[in-house]
Design a protein around this motif. Sequence first.
Motif, PDB file in Angstrom:
ATOM      1  N   SER A 154      46.961  36.994  28.274  1.00  0.00           N
ATOM      2  CA  SER A 154      46.924  38.194  27.308  1.00  0.00           C
ATOM      3  C   SER A 154      47.442  39.341  27.695  1.00  0.00           C
ATOM      4  CB  SER A 154      45.461  38.136  26.917  1.00  0.00           C
ATOM      5  OG  SER A 154      44.886  38.839  27.853  1.00  0.00           O
ATOM      6  N   ALA A 155      47.688  40.277  26.915  1.00  0.00           N
ATOM      7  CA  ALA A 155      48.111  41.691  27.323  1.00  0.00           C
ATOM      8  C   ALA A 155      46.995  42.339  28.138  1.00  0.00           C
ATOM      9  CB  ALA A 155      48.599  42.314  26.270  1.00  0.00           C
ATOM     10  N   LYS A 156      45.778  42.132  27.835  1.00  0.00           N
ATOM     11  CA  LYS A 156      44.789  42.742  28.712  1.00  0.00           C
ATOM     12  C   LYS A 156      44.885  42.348  30.150  1.00  0.00           C
ATOM     13  CE  LYS A 156      39.879  42.973  29.503  1.00  0.00           C
ATOM     14  NZ  LYS A 156      39.967  42.346  31.121  1.00  0.00           N
ATOM     15  N   HIS A 157      45.114  40.959  30.567  1.00  0.00           N
ATOM     16  CA  HIS A 157      45.112  40.382  31.914  1.00  0.00           C
ATOM     17  C   HIS A 157      46.474  41.309  32.583  1.00  0.00           C
ATOM     18  CE1 HIS A 157      43.870  36.145  30.491  1.00  0.00           C
ATOM     19  NE2 HIS A 157      42.767  37.157  30.576  1.00  0.00           N
ATOM     20  N   VAL A 158      47.646  41.422  31.689  1.00  0.00           N
ATOM     21  CA  VAL A 158      48.770  42.071  32.357  1.00  0.00           C
ATOM     22  C   VAL A 158      48.443  43.719  32.546  1.00  0.00           C
ATOM     23  CG1 VAL A 158      51.086  42.911  32.161  1.00  0.00           C
ATOM     24  CG2 VAL A 158      50.130  40.774  31.064  1.00  0.00           C
ATOM     25  N   ILE A 159      47.783  44.170  31.690  1.00  0.00           N
ATOM     26  CA  ILE A 159      47.408  45.808  31.951  1.00  0.00           C
ATOM     27  C   ILE A 159      46.463  45.698  33.156  1.00  0.00           C
ATOM     28  CG2 ILE A 159      46.127  47.732  31.003  1.00  0.00           C
ATOM     29  CD1 ILE A 159      47.137  46.529  28.041  1.00  0.00           C
ATOM     30  N   ASP A 160      45.403  45.007  33.445  1.00  0.00           N
ATOM     31  CA  ASP A 160      44.752  44.730  34.504  1.00  0.00           C
ATOM     32  C   ASP A 160      45.339  44.826  35.843  1.00  0.00           C
ATOM     33  OD1 ASP A 160      42.246  44.907  32.890  1.00  0.00           O
ATOM     34  OD2 ASP A 160      41.901  42.894  33.077  1.00  0.00           O
ATOM     35  N   ASP A 161      46.503  43.949  35.829  1.00  0.00           N
ATOM     36  CA  ASP A 161      47.180  43.765  36.978  1.00  0.00           C
ATOM     37  C   ASP A 161      48.312  44.736  37.209  1.00  0.00           C
ATOM     38  OD1 ASP A 161      45.556  41.759  37.477  1.00  0.00           O
ATOM     39  OD2 ASP A 161      46.979  40.176  37.955  1.00  0.00           O
ATOM     40  N   MET A 162      49.113  45.316  36.115  1.00  0.00           N
ATOM     41  CA  MET A 162      50.508  46.007  36.100  1.00  0.00           C
ATOM     42  C   MET A 162      50.504  47.332  35.852  1.00  0.00           C
ATOM     43  SD  MET A 162      52.595  43.826  37.827  1.00  0.00           S
ATOM     44  CE  MET A 162      52.085  42.505  38.482  1.00  0.00           C
ATOM     45  N   ASP A 263      21.747  32.505  43.848  1.00  0.00           N
ATOM     46  CA  ASP A 263      22.057  33.623  43.253  1.00  0.00           C
ATOM     47  C   ASP A 263      23.544  33.767  43.108  1.00  0.00           C
ATOM     48  OD1 ASP A 263      19.640  34.472  42.610  1.00  0.00           O
ATOM     49  OD2 ASP A 263      19.742  36.124  44.267  1.00  0.00           O
ATOM     50  N   GLY A 264      24.205  33.982  42.109  1.00  0.00           N
ATOM     51  CA  GLY A 264      25.902  34.262  41.995  1.00  0.00           C
ATOM     52  C   GLY A 264      26.375  33.033  41.610  1.00  0.00           C
ATOM     53  N   THR A 265      25.561  31.742  41.470  1.00  0.00           N
ATOM     54  CA  THR A 265      26.525  30.609  41.072  1.00  0.00           C
ATOM     55  C   THR A 265      26.654  30.568  39.597  1.00  0.00           C
ATOM     56  OG1 THR A 265      25.063  28.966  42.612  1.00  0.00           O
ATOM     57  CG2 THR A 265      25.958  28.080  40.787  1.00  0.00           C
ATOM     58  N   VAL A 266      27.699  29.994  39.173  1.00  0.00           N
ATOM     59  CA  VAL A 266      28.265  29.986  37.903  1.00  0.00           C
ATOM     60  C   VAL A 266      28.836  28.504  37.777  1.00  0.00           C
ATOM     61  CG1 VAL A 266      29.857  30.774  36.072  1.00  0.00           C
ATOM     62  CG2 VAL A 266      28.857  32.384  37.623  1.00  0.00           C
ATOM     63  N   ALA A 267      28.496  27.878  36.292  1.00  0.00           N
ATOM     64  CA  ALA A 267      29.166  26.503  36.172  1.00  0.00           C
ATOM     65  C   ALA A 267      30.381  26.738  35.150  1.00  0.00           C
ATOM     66  CB  ALA A 267      28.163  25.759  35.324  1.00  0.00           C
ATOM     67  N   LEU A 268      31.540  26.221  35.520  1.00  0.00           N
ATOM     68  CA  LEU A 268      32.550  26.218  34.476  1.00  0.00           C
ATOM     69  C   LEU A 268      32.619  24.772  34.019  1.00  0.00           C
ATOM     70  CD1 LEU A 268      35.092  27.981  33.830  1.00  0.00           C
ATOM     71  CD2 LEU A 268      36.099  26.933  35.954  1.00  0.00           C
ATOM     72  N   CYS A 269      32.615  24.624  32.647  1.00  0.00           N
ATOM     73  CA  CYS A 269      32.238  23.460  32.087  1.00  0.00           C
ATOM     74  C   CYS A 269      33.132  23.452  30.851  1.00  0.00           C
ATOM     75  CB  CYS A 269      30.947  22.906  31.752  1.00  0.00           C
ATOM     76  SG  CYS A 269      29.822  24.241  31.209  1.00  0.00           S
ATOM     77  N   LEU A 301      39.071  31.839  34.630  1.00  0.00           N
ATOM     78  CA  LEU A 301      39.213  32.057  36.091  1.00  0.00           C
ATOM     79  C   LEU A 301      39.220  33.673  36.180  1.00  0.00           C
ATOM     80  CD1 LEU A 301      42.033  29.527  37.328  1.00  0.00           C
ATOM     81  CD2 LEU A 301      39.409  29.479  37.662  1.00  0.00           C
ATOM     82  N   ARG A 302      39.796  34.399  35.277  1.00  0.00           N
ATOM     83  CA  ARG A 302      39.581  35.782  35.544  1.00  0.00           C
ATOM     84  C   ARG A 302      38.062  36.281  35.132  1.00  0.00           C
ATOM     85  NH1 ARG A 302      44.306  39.459  35.567  1.00  0.00           N
ATOM     86  NH2 ARG A 302      46.172  38.023  36.201  1.00  0.00           N
ATOM     87  N   ARG A 303      37.532  35.548  34.173  1.00  0.00           N
ATOM     88  CA  ARG A 303      36.239  35.936  33.723  1.00  0.00           C
ATOM     89  C   ARG A 303      35.487  35.924  34.578  1.00  0.00           C
ATOM     90  NH1 ARG A 303      35.262  36.688  27.622  1.00  0.00           N
ATOM     91  NH2 ARG A 303      37.229  36.628  27.005  1.00  0.00           N
ATOM     92  N   LEU A 304      35.429  34.922  35.688  1.00  0.00           N
ATOM     93  CA  LEU A 304      34.752  34.572  36.751  1.00  0.00           C
ATOM     94  C   LEU A 304      34.512  36.029  37.740  1.00  0.00           C
ATOM     95  CD1 LEU A 304      35.846  31.029  37.583  1.00  0.00           C
ATOM     96  CD2 LEU A 304      33.469  31.600  36.739  1.00  0.00           C
ATOM     97  N   LYS A 308      31.305  38.504  38.404  1.00  0.00           N
ATOM     98  CA  LYS A 308      31.138  38.585  39.606  1.00  0.00           C
ATOM     99  C   LYS A 308      30.613  37.333  40.445  1.00  0.00           C
ATOM    100  CE  LYS A 308      31.229  43.528  40.663  1.00  0.00           C
ATOM    101  NZ  LYS A 308      32.048  43.582  39.297  1.00  0.00           N
ATOM    102  N   ALA A 309      30.998  36.131  39.898  1.00  0.00           N
ATOM    103  CA  ALA A 309      30.612  34.816  40.227  1.00  0.00           C
ATOM    104  C   ALA A 309      30.890  34.609  41.764  1.00  0.00           C
ATOM    105  CB  ALA A 309      31.353  33.848  39.666  1.00  0.00           C
TER     106      ALA A 309
END
Length: 341
Positions: A154-162, A263-269, A301-304, A308-309
């Motif tokens: 998404s453009a948001k991802h690009v803006i975050d990086d570039m 603490d800090g564990t996240v499940a990706l399902c 993956l970016r949301r992780l 702060k997973a």
Amino acid sequence: METRILKIDAPDDEKIKLVGEILREGGLAAIPTETVYGLAGNALRGECAKRIFEAKGRPSDNPLIVHISSFDEWAPLVKEIPETAKALADAFWPGPLTIILPKSDLVPDEVSGKLPTVAVRMPGNEIARAIIDSAGVPLAAPSANLSGKPSPTSAKHVIDDMNGKIDVIVDSGECTVGVESTVISLAVNPPRLLRPGGITPEMLTSVLGEIEIDDAVFNKLPEGAEAASPGMKYKHYAPAAQVVLIKSSLTEFVGYVEKNKSDGTVALCFEGEEKGLTVPCLTYGRKNDPSSQAKQIFDALRRLDEIKAEKVFARLPEKDGVGLAVFNRLIRAAGFNVIEL
Ligand code: AMP
Ligand code: MG
């Protein structure tokens, strides 16, 4: 530098002329494609490729894919177009397939990473093709993320990086495929699949007959080994968290996460699997729908990172169809860390 952000929703938008002009003059633009957003520059000028590597922080021996908008632009970039390549392009272009052939002298060494070959693709996204048309030159365009980070869908991802690093970012919503193009080399015999993507192995064999799948698609390269596709040797797509892939049934997965969480564990399902888990859950698509997984994996993956997973237990995707591409990206994000229950 200041980065202009242009919202473009149709291939006949007037703003496409401006983007073409910036690219023709040697500037860099992040552009939408059906796979992921690309960081585009003039593919015929070595110094543009250098600027792309700089903006991404990418090692310069990792070659760039050259994007074209019409079949006529292909022949000048390569030594010759064999029948097999023509058949593949007829079947899958415009679309998420990149074809590697021996390069012509027109392609600068900076673009090919000094390899004697060049990777070419005609994107399916009409806005991407209109931008290439408008630039009037083929465009070198790797994914528009910082090197090592998940590709932007998404453009948001690009803006975050570039933001602040390139001349313009075109915002055209979310990418429809969501993982990078399939890369096949026709510079070897039999043809070799170097990176799985939206065009599946079954689709390729329907045109080519037998193909080989490079070992690096499934496995970590041995220390010091030379990669057929240099991109395969770098750590890739990785969130800051440690990711562990779990090969098991859903019931076993839930049991394992609950037993090993901290603490800090996240499940990706997969969607609808959150019940029974007491840790925060993110999802990437539906279990039996690899296209939905491909579309969502990089955003997940970016949301992780955003939440702060610290440690992520992830469900393993099936390797069928475009699922092979999802598996390939996730296993790299996990640094090949798979636990089979
Ligand atoms: P990206 O530009 O981020 O989509 O990544 C392009 C991928 O294609 C990387 O993994 C490159 O290593 C690979 N690639 C590009 N050109 C070639 C080439 N001439 N030979 C082998 N792999 C290539
Ligand atoms: Mg990339």
